[in-house]
Design an enzyme around this catalytic site. Structure first.
Site, PDB file in Angstrom:
ATOM      1  N   SER A   1      40.998  28.857   8.476  1.00 34.35           N
ATOM      2  CA  SER A   1      40.686  30.190   9.673  1.00 34.35           C
ATOM      3  C   SER A   1      40.823  31.501   9.248  1.00 34.35           C
ATOM      4  O   SER A   1      41.827  32.407   8.209  1.00 34.35           O
ATOM      5  CB  SER A   1      41.193  29.781  10.374  1.00 34.35           C
ATOM      6  OG  SER A   1      41.223  30.426  11.776  1.00 34.35           O
TER       7      SER A   1
ATOM      8  N   LYS B   1      42.076  22.371  13.557  1.00 37.09           N
ATOM      9  CA  LYS B   1      41.466  23.840  12.889  1.00 37.09           C
ATOM     10  C   LYS B   1      39.993  23.040  13.840  1.00 37.09           C
ATOM     11  O   LYS B   1      39.739  24.710  14.338  1.00 37.09           O
ATOM     12  CB  LYS B   1      40.248  23.431  11.609  1.00 37.09           C
ATOM     13  CG  LYS B   1      39.525  24.563  11.751  1.00 37.09           C
ATOM     14  CD  LYS B   1      39.858  25.938  11.623  1.00 37.09           C
ATOM     15  CE  LYS B   1      38.820  27.314  11.286  1.00 37.09           C
ATOM     16  NZ  LYS B   1      37.753  26.893  10.902  1.00 37.09           N
TER      17      LYS B   1
ATOM     18  N   HIS C   1      41.976  24.364  17.416  1.00 33.13           N
ATOM     19  CA  HIS C   1      42.412  25.670  16.893  1.00 33.13           C
ATOM     20  C   HIS C   1      41.225  26.896  18.046  1.00 33.13           C
ATOM     21  O   HIS C   1      40.708  27.885  18.641  1.00 33.13           O
ATOM     22  CB  HIS C   1      42.692  26.717  15.260  1.00 33.13           C
ATOM     23  CG  HIS C   1      42.876  28.172  15.283  1.00 33.13           C
ATOM     24  ND1 HIS C   1      41.498  28.377  15.287  1.00 33.13           N
ATOM     25  CD2 HIS C   1      43.067  29.135  15.015  1.00 33.13           C
ATOM     26  CE1 HIS C   1      40.985  29.959  14.555  1.00 33.13           C
ATOM     27  NE2 HIS C   1      42.490  30.240  15.005  1.00 33.13           N
ATOM     28  N   ASN C   2      40.080  26.594  16.523  1.00 31.55           N
ATOM     29  CA  ASN C   2      38.709  26.870  17.660  1.00 31.55           C
ATOM     30  C   ASN C   2      38.880  27.600  19.277  1.00 31.55           C
ATOM     31  O   ASN C   2      37.832  27.866  19.355  1.00 31.55           O
ATOM     32  CB  ASN C   2      37.792  26.474  16.929  1.00 31.55           C
ATOM     33  CG  ASN C   2      37.332  27.277  15.591  1.00 31.55           C
ATOM     34  OD1 ASN C   2      38.172  27.267  15.209  1.00 31.55           O
ATOM     35  ND2 ASN C   2      36.396  27.062  14.965  1.00 31.55           N
TER      36      ASN C   2
ATOM     37  N   GLU D   1      40.795  29.933  21.037  1.00 29.64           N
ATOM     38  CA  GLU D   1      39.584  30.741  20.576  1.00 29.64           C
ATOM     39  C   GLU D   1      38.536  31.086  21.707  1.00 29.64           C
ATOM     40  O   GLU D   1      38.933  31.795  21.907  1.00 29.64           O
ATOM     41  CB  GLU D   1      39.701  30.468  18.853  1.00 29.64           C
ATOM     42  CG  GLU D   1      38.532  31.875  18.978  1.00 29.64           C
ATOM     43  CD  GLU D   1      37.693  31.573  17.114  1.00 29.64           C
ATOM     44  OE1 GLU D   1      38.572  31.182  16.019  1.00 29.64           O
ATOM     45  OE2 GLU D   1      36.972  31.853  17.117  1.00 29.64           O
TER      46      GLU D   1
HETATM   47  P1  NBP Z   1      27.154  28.246   5.128  1.00 29.64           P
HETATM   48  O1  NBP Z   1      28.094  27.504   5.919  1.00 29.64           O
HETATM   49  O2  NBP Z   1      26.141  29.221   5.958  1.00 29.64           O
HETATM   50  O3  NBP Z   1      26.564  26.937   4.043  1.00 29.64           O
HETATM   51  C1  NBP Z   1      26.122  27.530   3.203  1.00 29.64           C
HETATM   52  C2  NBP Z   1      26.109  26.829   1.847  1.00 29.64           C
HETATM   53  O4  NBP Z   1      25.930  26.168   1.904  1.00 29.64           O
HETATM   54  C3  NBP Z   1      25.492  27.848   0.680  1.00 29.64           C
HETATM   55  O5  NBP Z   1      26.627  28.019  -0.051  1.00 29.64           O
HETATM   56  C4  NBP Z   1      24.361  26.443   0.258  1.00 29.64           C
HETATM   57  O6  NBP Z   1      23.957  26.523  -1.028  1.00 29.64           O
HETATM   58  C5  NBP Z   1      25.340  25.302   0.418  1.00 29.64           C
HETATM   59  N1  NBP Z   1      24.111  23.846   1.024  1.00 29.64           N
HETATM   60  C6  NBP Z   1      23.778  24.620   1.694  1.00 29.64           C
HETATM   61 BR1  NBP Z   1      22.728  25.106   3.167  1.00 29.64          BR
HETATM   62  N2  NBP Z   1      22.554  22.620   1.856  1.00 29.64           N
HETATM   63  C7  NBP Z   1      23.225  22.448   0.446  1.00 29.64           C
HETATM   64  C8  NBP Z   1      23.179  21.086   0.300  1.00 29.64           C
HETATM   65  N3  NBP Z   1      22.535  19.575   1.096  1.00 29.64           N
HETATM   66  N4  NBP Z   1      23.562  20.852  -0.782  1.00 29.64           N
HETATM   67  C9  NBP Z   1      24.589  21.906  -1.883  1.00 29.64           C
HETATM   68  N5  NBP Z   1      24.357  22.806  -0.634  1.00 29.64           N
HETATM   69  C10 NBP Z   1      24.321  23.068   0.189  1.00 29.64           C
HETATM   70  O7  NBP Z   1      28.305  29.041   4.554  1.00 29.64           O
HETATM   71  P2  NBP Z   1      29.345  29.910   5.158  1.00 29.64           P
HETATM   72  O8  NBP Z   1      28.870  30.994   5.996  1.00 29.64           O
HETATM   73  O9  NBP Z   1      30.199  30.405   3.431  1.00 29.64           O
HETATM   74  O10 NBP Z   1      30.404  28.268   5.486  1.00 29.64           O
HETATM   75  C11 NBP Z   1      31.180  27.374   4.823  1.00 29.64           C
HETATM   76  C12 NBP Z   1      31.677  26.471   5.061  1.00 29.64           C
HETATM   77  O11 NBP Z   1      32.571  27.714   5.784  1.00 29.64           O
HETATM   78  C13 NBP Z   1      31.231  26.146   6.658  1.00 29.64           C
HETATM   79  O12 NBP Z   1      31.496  24.490   6.974  1.00 29.64           O
HETATM   80  C14 NBP Z   1      32.017  27.055   8.017  1.00 29.64           C
HETATM   81  O13 NBP Z   1      31.460  26.072   9.418  1.00 29.64           O
HETATM   82  C15 NBP Z   1      32.482  27.014   7.387  1.00 29.64           C
HETATM   83  N6  NBP Z   1      33.322  27.996   7.898  1.00 29.64           N
HETATM   84  C16 NBP Z   1      32.558  29.247   8.365  1.00 29.64           C
HETATM   85  C17 NBP Z   1      33.196  30.323   8.799  1.00 29.64           C
HETATM   86  C18 NBP Z   1      33.588  31.578   9.401  1.00 29.64           C
HETATM   87  O14 NBP Z   1      33.341  32.417   9.015  1.00 29.64           O
HETATM   88  N7  NBP Z   1      31.906  31.868   8.428  1.00 29.64           N
HETATM   89  C19 NBP Z   1      35.068  30.424   9.013  1.00 29.64           C
HETATM   90  C20 NBP Z   1      35.739  29.465   8.761  1.00 29.64           C
HETATM   91  C21 NBP Z   1      34.682  28.415   8.168  1.00 29.64           C
HETATM   92  P3  NBP Z   1      22.352  27.674  -1.083  1.00 29.64           P
HETATM   93  O15 NBP Z   1      22.832  28.988  -1.431  1.00 29.64           O
HETATM   94  O16 NBP Z   1      22.435  26.534  -2.483  1.00 29.64           O
HETATM   95  O17 NBP Z   1      21.663  27.137  -0.277  1.00 29.64           O
END
Ligand code: NBP
Length: 475
Positions: free
Chosen positions: A128, A182, A185-186, A189
């Site tokens: 988080s 987690k 936590h959300n 939040e």
């Molecule tokens: P996203 O949740 O938007 O996911 C994008 C990533 O997933 C890219 O690297 C994409 O690759 C890859 N991907 C997908 Br979509 N489908 C795929 C597949 N079939 N095979 C391999 N790779 C694949 O990214 P994020 O916002 O960085 O979040 C990542 C994780 O962290 C998520 O689970 C999210 O819930 C969690 N999270 C996010 C936050 C936040 O603030 N954003 C906070 C805490 C946790 P590509 O580039 O090739 O399309």
């Protein structure tokens, strides 16, 4: 030279986590399904540490020191399964796979069990703090085996947020415990954000204050016991003026709150566990209502109160609102910690609630001084039945409760919805009641369905012959 750790999935979260690892001395092999993100990372941030760009999962795996440690940071759900399925045949016994995305803990339990059979450690890990947290130090909530945690602990401690010399990471419990915590936590939040939003709404609609003035009020709140990241950013958002219109930013944003699902999961699971997280549920539903324009349009002409309540002492009302917010926050967090306790008992995790409060003090979205008080409560009494029973929180509730009631009464009289604040007060009054109308509900159930009841003055289970002579007999 082999890399220390690998990261696959280089969108905002994965990229920043990889940079955090590299900045802390890890040699990080990086991979993304579409190569551009990998090249972009190395091109822009390659100077921050040692990166090993790789073009396939096979290359990623081959670049790693053994036992291999691979962090998956892709979209939760089927994408995570796809990556795991491709990776696992390339891994060996003792390798550690970390899923740092926002997986549903039930998926994590399933994946952990499947991988354990193949000798691969699977560590579902809550992270988080958003993208800034991932880069500068998130709160980290790992599940999985204790053995796998030992493998990861030094590196996780080095990249986690740090409060008073304590890194915001702990081994939460086995299999899905990390993702479960987690999730809650959300959920908390969501509840906290809803309470703050209601507070703003009251100051605006009851006192007629402008967003800029309310920003000042939150800045002041932030110097006291409500001091927290969420209050801080609330003041920032309220103080922001839209460049296009020169109006308060909050007035030009569409008032339909979105959600990604972790709040809903929390409530779904709470229903399974019969854990009454009413604050989180109201927060999720409040977002749902906001996102239903057809409903809101149809109801927009319904009348409000015929007269507005008079506020003779506006500063007194602000003080009441601060107390109502604090008391409601105690309830919302107490409910969330109760859900963790219930999950821990049901899924066999033995979660240390004080340790959870400790790792939420920094890095994460709900970080606050308040978590120090929760930690202290569990330090003092690890078997605490509810945070409401802690002496310090009890004192705060005692001091706040008249204000809390006035705020709910005023909000009701003014027609300003406060689902979060009022459900918290209702919970408080419910749990402290010596007698509840649940007795009547038992009577109703016995009447229409012969569902039986127990008595206050005798052992056993009873039924009354409602349709006949109303005699009672033991069931
Ligand atoms: P996203 O949740 O938007 O996911 C994008 C990533 O997933 C890219 O690297 C994409 O690759 C890859 N991907 C997908 Br979509 N489908 C795929 C597949 N079939 N095979 C391999 N790779 C694949 O990214 P994020 O916002 O960085 O979040 C990542 C994780 O962290 C998520 O689970 C999210 O819930 C969690 N999270 C996010 C936050 C936040 O603030 N954003 C906070 C805490 C946790 P590509 O580039 O090739 O399309």
């Amino acid at each position: 030279d082999k890399a220390d750790i690998g990261v696959t999935g280089l969108a905002v979260m994965g990229r920043n986590l990889a940079r955090n690892l590299a900045r802390n001395g890890q040699r990080v092999a990086v991979h993304n399904r579409h190569r551009e993100r990998t090249d972009d990372l190395v091109e822009r941030f390659g100077g921050e540490g040692e990166f090993v760009p790789t073009g396939s999962l096979r290359e990623l795996v081959e670049s790693l020191e053994r036992p291999r440690r691979v962090v998956i940071m892709v979209k939760a759900g089927p994408a995570t399964d796809a990556v795991i399925d491709e990776l696992v045949p390339m891994l060996d016994t003792g390798d550690v796979l970390v899923d740092a995305g926002n997986a549903n803990f039930t998926d994590t339990r399933r994946r952990e069990a499947a991988l354990a059979e193949r000798g691969v450690h699977f560590v579902g890990t809550g992270v988080s703090g958003g993208e800034e947290g991932a880069l500068h130090g998130p709160s980290i909530m790992p599940g999985g085996s204790a053995e796998a945690y030992r493998e990861l602990e030094p590196v996780l401690r080095s990249i986690a947020a740090n409060v008073d010399g304590t890194p915001c990471v702990t081994h939460v419990g086995a299999d899905g415990a990390g993702h479960f915590v987690k999730m809650v936590h959300n959920g908390i939040e969501y509840a906290d954000m809803q309470l703050i939003a209601e507070t703003y709404d009251l100051l605006r609609k009851v006192l007629g204050r402008e967003p800029g003035e309310i920003a000042e009020t939150f800045r002041r709140f932030n110097t006291g016991r409500l001091n927290s990241y969420l209050i801080e950013i609330t003041a920032e958002v309220l103080g922001h003026v839209d460049a296009r219109t020169s109006r308060p930013f909050v007035d030009v944003v569409l008032d339909q709150a979105e959600q990604k699902g972790t709040g809903r999961w929390t409530v779904q699971n709470a229903l399974e566990l019969a854990s009454p997280v009413t604050g989180i549920a109201e927060a999720v539903f409040a977002r749902s209502i906001s996102g239903q324009p057809r409903l809101r349009e149809a109801a927009a002409d319904l009348p409000g109160p015929s007269e507005q309540p008079r506020i003779d002492d506006p500063e007194g009302f602000v003080a009441d609102v601060e107390r109502a917010l604090y008391a409601s926050k105690i309830v919302a967090y107490a409910q969330g910690f109760d859900q963790i306790q219930a999950g821990s008992a049901t899924y066999g995790w033995n979660i240390d609630l004080g340790a959870v409060a400790t790792i939420w003090r920094g890095g994460c979205i709900i970080r606050a001084e308040f978590l120090d008080r929760i930690r202290a409560a569990y330090d003092q009494n690890p078997g605490l039945a509810s945070l409401l029973a802690d002496e310090d929180f009890r004192a705060a509730l005692t001091e706040a409760q008249d204000s809390w009631r006035r705020v709910v009464a005023t909000a009701t009289a003014a027609g300003v919805p406060v689902p979060g604040i009022s459900t918290a007060l209702a919970y408080y009054d419910t749990v402290r009641a010596r007698r509840l109308p649940a007795a009547l509900i038992q009577g109703q159930r016995d009447y229409f369905g012969a569902h039986t009841y127990r008595r206050t003055d005798a052992e056993g289970v009873f039924h009354t012959e409602w349709a006949a002579d109303r005699s009672e007999h033991e069931a």
